[in-house]
Enzyme design. Sequence first.
Site, PDB file in Angstrom:
ATOM      1  N   HIS A  47      38.859  19.018 -35.937  1.00 26.77           N
ATOM      2  CA  HIS A  47      39.419  19.135 -37.280  1.00 26.77           C
ATOM      3  C   HIS A  47      38.442  18.633 -38.325  1.00 26.77           C
ATOM      4  CE1 HIS A  47      40.740  15.311 -35.461  1.00 26.77           C
ATOM      5  NE2 HIS A  47      40.621  14.783 -36.674  1.00 26.77           N
ATOM      6  N   LEU A  48      38.443  19.320 -39.451  1.00 21.27           N
ATOM      7  CA  LEU A  48      37.712  18.871 -40.642  1.00 21.27           C
ATOM      8  C   LEU A  48      38.700  18.225 -41.588  1.00 21.27           C
ATOM      9  CD1 LEU A  48      35.441  21.944 -41.543  1.00 21.27           C
ATOM     10  CD2 LEU A  48      34.665  19.708 -40.736  1.00 21.27           C
ATOM     11  N   ILE A  81      49.317  13.863 -42.359  1.00 17.50           N
ATOM     12  CA  ILE A  81      50.582  13.138 -42.494  1.00 17.50           C
ATOM     13  C   ILE A  81      50.377  11.735 -43.075  1.00 17.50           C
ATOM     14  CG2 ILE A  81      50.663  11.994 -40.227  1.00 17.50           C
ATOM     15  CD1 ILE A  81      53.556  13.085 -39.964  1.00 17.50           C
TER      16      ILE A  81
END
Length: 137
Positions: free
Chosen positions: A98-99, A30
């Site tokens: 997360h990557l 985002i």
Amino acid sequence: MSTIFKRIIDREIPADIVYEDDTVLAFLDIHPVRKGHTLVIPKAECVNIFDAKPEVLGHMMIVAQKVANALMEATEAKGVNIHMNNGHDAGQDVPHAHLHVIPRFKRGEVFQVPEHETYEDGESVLFAEKIKSVLTQ
Ligand code: 5GP
């Protein structure tokens, strides 16, 4: 406690999803370092590299490779950074593994203090559609 990413997996909040399979979800960050910046996350909740199952981590990287190739074509990036923050003191803000897959356009920009970009209204959808269409070719 569920994170914001679990709510994206469960479709409780929207995200610009570019790829999904049984194990992972990939969607636009985002607050992108560069437009097209994508996060690859496991659907099964785990915090980071320390508690993730190796086979899940391996699959995350396989999907990151697909996304990286898609970003090269869809955003005309000249290169891609892949990184993972593991732990609060390593810069991890969301405690769901997360990557980061980040398209890069110009050598020499300082990576540690990047200028972030902002999507115009409706622009992230266009980015997501473009990346998704490459991923589903
Ligand atoms: P971290 O600092 O934990 O490695 O990265 C978390 C990333 O998640 C940040 O780059 C941030 O912009 C992104 N992020 C946080 N909340 C949301 C959200 O609600 N939706 C999306 N798409 N990305 C988010």
